[in-house]
Design a protein around this motif. Structure first.
Motif, short mmCIF file in Angstrom:
data_model
loop_
_atom_site.label_atom_id
_atom_site.label_comp_id
_atom_site.label_asym_id
_atom_site.label_seq_id
_atom_site.Cartn_x
_atom_site.Cartn_y
_atom_site.Cartn_z
N LEU A 11 0.90 -1.15 0.07
CA LEU A 11 -0.19 0.00 0.10
C LEU A 11 1.09 1.20 0.09
N GLN A 13 0.89 5.71 -1.19
CA GLN A 13 0.18 6.85 -1.48
C GLN A 13 0.48 7.13 -3.13
N PRO A 89 -4.06 6.12 -8.29
CA PRO A 89 -4.87 5.14 -7.78
C PRO A 89 -5.31 4.12 -9.03
N THR A 92 -4.02 0.68 -9.03
CA THR A 92 -4.25 -0.38 -8.12
C THR A 92 -4.66 -1.45 -8.91
N THR A 120 -1.82 -1.55 -3.89
CA THR A 120 -2.89 -0.56 -3.81
C THR A 120 -2.26 1.00 -3.37
N VAL A 121 -3.09 1.87 -4.25
CA VAL A 121 -2.47 3.02 -4.31
C VAL A 121 -3.56 4.05 -3.74
N SER A 122 -3.28 4.69 -2.73
CA SER A 122 -4.40 5.51 -2.16
C SER A 122 -4.13 7.19 -2.54
N SER A 123 -5.04 7.75 -2.60
CA SER A 123 -5.42 9.09 -3.24
C SER A 123 -4.87 9.98 -1.92
#
Length: 123
Positions: A11, A13, A89, A92, A120-123
Motif C-alpha cells: 500500500l 500513496q 490510484p 491499483t 494498492t495506491v491511495s489518493s
C-alpha cells in the motif's frame, strides 16, 4: 514447467514508488520472454510490460504506464523487476508475473503465470 513468484506489492500513496520482483525456477530463465500484467477488481487482466531475452533486452509497455514503469531482468538471479514510479490510484490492481518461451512479447502468448501480488495506491 516454470514456477514464478512475485513479491514487493503493498500500500502506497499516490506519487510514490514500488518495485515488484518475480523470481523464476524450473526452466532456462535466460531464454524466457518475461512480462507483467495486472488485474483491477471487476476488470479484465491487462498487459503492463514485457522484456525479451534476445540479448538486447528489448522492452515494451502499455501506454498507461509508459514513462512511469520500467521492466528489467537479472538473469544471474532468475529475476524480473517492475519499477513503478509516480503511482496513481488507477494503478491499483493485482500484478502478475508471466513468461513464455516463444520468443515474442505478444500478450496472448504468455503461458506461465505467478500467483500475483496486490498493489494498492491511495489518493
Amino acid at each position: 514447467q516454470v514456477d514464478l513468484r512475485e513479491s514487493g506489492g503493498g500500500l502506497v500513496q499516490a506519487g510514490e514508488s514500488l518495485r515488484l520482483s518475480c523470481t523464476a525456477s524450473g526452466h532456462t530463465f535466460s531464454r524466457a520472454v518475461l512480462g507483467w500484467f495486472r488485474q483491477a477488481t471487476g476488470k479484465e487482466r491487462e498487459f503492463v510490460a514485457a522484456i525479451i531475452w534476445r540479448g538486447d533486452s528489448n522492452t515494451h509497455y502499455a501506454d498507461s504506464v509508459k514513462g512511469r514503469f520500467t521492466i528489467s531482468r537479472d538473469d544471474s538471479k532468475n529475476t524480473v523487476y517492475l519499477q513503478m514510479n509516480s503511482l496513481k490510484p488507477d494503478d491499483t490492481a493485482v500484478y502478475y508475473c508471466a513468461a513464455n518461451y516463444k520468443g515474442v512479447w505478444v500478450p496472448t502468448e504468455f503461458n506461465f503465470w505467478g500467483q500475483g501480488t496486490q498493489v494498492t495506491v491511495s489518493s
